[in-house]
Design a protein around this motif. Structure first.
Motif, mmCIF file in Angstrom:
data_model
loop_
_atom_site.group_PDB
_atom_site.id
_atom_site.type_symbol
_atom_site.label_atom_id
_atom_site.label_comp_id
_atom_site.label_asym_id
_atom_site.label_seq_id
_atom_site.Cartn_x
_atom_site.Cartn_y
_atom_site.Cartn_z
ATOM 1 N N LYS A 100 11.228 25.674 46.900
ATOM 2 C CA LYS A 100 12.283 25.854 47.895
ATOM 3 C C LYS A 100 13.616 26.188 47.232
ATOM 4 O O LYS A 100 14.384 27.027 47.725
ATOM 5 N N GLN A 103 13.578 29.725 46.168
ATOM 6 C CA GLN A 103 13.742 30.593 47.324
ATOM 7 C C GLN A 103 15.205 30.635 47.782
ATOM 8 O O GLN A 103 15.730 31.686 48.144
ATOM 9 N N LEU A 104 15.886 29.436 47.715
ATOM 10 C CA LEU A 104 17.295 29.396 48.104
ATOM 11 C C LEU A 104 18.157 30.228 47.153
ATOM 12 O O LEU A 104 19.056 30.963 47.579
ATOM 13 N N HIS A 107 17.680 33.833 47.792
ATOM 14 C CA HIS A 107 18.381 34.238 49.001
ATOM 15 C C HIS A 107 19.883 34.390 48.744
ATOM 16 O O HIS A 107 20.513 35.349 49.213
ATOM 17 N N THR A 108 20.434 33.421 47.972
ATOM 18 C CA THR A 108 21.869 33.490 47.652
ATOM 19 C C THR A 108 22.189 34.738 46.843
ATOM 20 O O THR A 108 23.157 35.456 47.130
ATOM 21 N N SER A 110 20.547 37.403 46.694
ATOM 22 C CA SER A 110 20.369 38.584 47.521
ATOM 23 C C SER A 110 21.606 38.848 48.367
ATOM 24 O O SER A 110 22.056 39.992 48.513
ATOM 25 N N GLU A 111 22.226 37.764 48.882
ATOM 26 C CA GLU A 111 23.471 37.929 49.651
ATOM 27 C C GLU A 111 24.588 38.458 48.766
ATOM 28 O O GLU A 111 25.374 39.325 49.176
#
Length: 532
Positions: A100, A103-104, A107-108, A110-111
């Motif tokens: 997890k 994945q976080l 995601h960060t 990617s932003e």
């Protein structure tokens, strides 16, 4: 944990089948059958010690003991398996948590990548728009320049006719006149504006001025070779830097300047600006370019002179002009803060300003123009951070009653402030002495190598101030004399001279002719700075 332990933990503790208890149980059953069945007992004869009641109880006891041991072993095995299951579950939970977290992070990031892409695309659009605007304004500037040439010729012709019609004897002096009332001053201002427009529309300021220098150098050499039949040139190839410096001074002052005598050094000290302009060899090019250079440095100095916290007890701005080793040397001192080391690489870059960071004033054009002009002249600009050094002074005071007093004063920099240190080690703002007899003269000797200074013009009344004459642009000390009846006071106070000095060196026309053909290293014409 050892490797063997790790392997055992990974493959698990094998379940051992109770073979021993099972075999003993079958043997006990066989024993009971033989002992209770006469036919079997007649066929399988048991030893005598197994035929008694005690043997039977012994077999039962052994079976009970084996059953208890097996129950205990099974329970321990159960506990071990439960512990292993808990450990495996903890490992699975930790693995999920890490998954997890990864994945976080993904995601960060990617932003962030999306934001960076958006930022880059916005900047690209801004640059594209900027280029389009630049091309648009460049076209407008070319049109304005075309129309400006016509207007410039008209205004110039009108001013020249007015100058021709004016009686030279009654005409105002351009040294003190203003553009509103003096045609010559208005014509000079018009030429200055035209040269600024000429620079602003140039693709490369350094190259533009460099080309001008080459043209002027050729005309200057022709004039030297054909001095007997000198022809009138449309533009003078050389000019005196003293006049340019004087004009720059006049532009940053509200009051008119005293007239300039080109045959003598020019001095000025009005409490705000100290100027000492020596006669120097001529410079090639346009005089207005040097005026623009000095105007920017002087206005930068004026900005800090008006700021709170940078006041001084002497003129906060100093401009000196001299000739050293064939170079015209210009030094502009201001009371501004020291240039930080991180600002050095960008100090002369276009759009960079240390003032804009804090107060949104600077536009980053002044020093950029200065550096470009200096490079066009193939000169050199350096920046010096000025600090008050540690000096030791000896004061020899002669009194009217014939006595002579000798005092020693050491000046130090304490927490950014200039102080006097006494023989006892105490630091004070100034040193004072009170004498019963008037002072006739004082000799002040310094260990800075400037020699001794004699002060002998003391008046019998009124407070009198004397500043360090050895350093007129930045006096290191001030001597105050207050004559009173039977109490004539002398005060010696070191002055704070911290600030910044810009030094510009430009080769004279004669030096350029003498060194014609010499290779000039390009890395010596950029701005440089001395360490604090």
């Amino acid at each position: 944990m050892s490797d063997e332990g790790d392997k055992r933990q990974r493959r698990g503790d094998p379940v051992a089948f109770p073979w021993f208890a099972l075999l003993l149980g079958l043997a006990a059953i066989a024993f009971v059958l033989i002992a209770t069945d006469p036919r079997l007992a007649s066929f399988y004869a048991l030893p005598d010690f197994l035929q008694g009641r005690e043997a039977h109880y012994g077999v039962v006891a052994v079976l009970v003991l084996l059953a208890g041991l097996d129950v205990r072993r099974v329970r321990r095995r159960h506990e071990t398996q439960r512990t292993e299951l808990q450990q495996r579950q903890a490992q699975i939970d930790d693995l999920w948590a890490r998954n997890k977290q990864l994945q976080l992070k993904a995601h960060t990031y990617s932003e962030h990548a999306d934001k960076l892409k958006l930022f880059i695309s916005d900047k690209l659009l801004e640059y594209i728009e900027y280029d389009e605007k630049f091309l648009h304004f460049k076209g407008i500037a070319a049109e304005v320049r075309h129309n400006g040439v016509i207007s410039f010729d008209k205004v110039q012709t009108a001013l020249q006719r007015q100058l021709t019609a004016t009686d030279p004897a009654s005409g105002s002096d351009t040294a003190t006149g203003t553009a509103e009332t003096d045609p010559q001053a208005a014509l000079d201002a018009l030429h200055y504006l035209w040269d600024l427009l000429d620079l602003s529309t140039a693709e490369n300021l350094t190259l533009h001025i460099g080309n001008l220098m080459c043209e002027c150098e050729e005309q200057y050499c022709q004039r030297l070779l054909d001095s007997d039949q000198a022809r009138t040139l449309p533009d003078e190839p050389a000019y005196p830097p003293q006049r340019a410096a004087w004009r720059a001074l006049a532009m940053v002052r509200e009051e008119p300047l005293p007239a300039l005598d080109p045959d003598t050094p020019y001095s000025l000290d009005d409490g705000r600006i100290h100027a000492r302009l020596e006669r120097c060899g001529e410079l090639l090019g346009k005089e207005n370019h040097l005026v623009l250079l000095l105007e920017n440095l002087l206005r930068n100095a004026q900005f800090y002179a008006a700021k709170r916290g940078y006041s001084s007890q002497f003129a906060p701005i100093a401009l000196t002009l001299s000739e050293e080793d064939g170079d015209v040397c210009l030094r502009v001192y201001n009371r501004g803060p020291h240039v930080r080391e991180e600002d050095l690489p960008n100090l002369f870059q276009l759009g960079y300003s240390t003032r804009r960071k804090r107060e949104h004033h600077g536009r980053g054009l002044g020093l950029y123009f200065v550096n470009e002009i200096v490079k066009g002249y193939e000169g050199r600009i350096t920046v010096h951070n000025i600090d008050h050094p540690r000096y030791r002074y000896t004061l020899r005071m002669s009194l009217l009653n014939g006595k002579e007093l000798i005092e020693s004063v050491e000046t130090v920099n304490e927490n950014g402030r200039t102080r006097c240190r006494s023989a006892e080690g105490d630091t004070v703002r100034s040193r004072e002495w009170t004498n019963p007899s008037p002072v006739t003269h004082i000799v002040i000797e310094s260990d800075d190598g400037t020699g001794s200074v004699v002060l002998d013009e003391f008046s019998a009344r009124g407070t009198q101030d004397f500043h360090d004459p050895a350093h007129p642009e930045r006096p290191h000390w001030r001597l105050r004399y207050r004559p009173k009846r039977n109490a004539h006071r002398l005060e010696f106070m070191p002055l704070d001279i911290t600030g910044v000095e810009f030094e510009v060196r430009l080769p004279t026309a004669q030096k350029r002719v003498d060194n014609a053909g010499a290779v000039i290293e390009t890395d010596t014409i950029d701005g440089d700075i001395d360490p604090p």
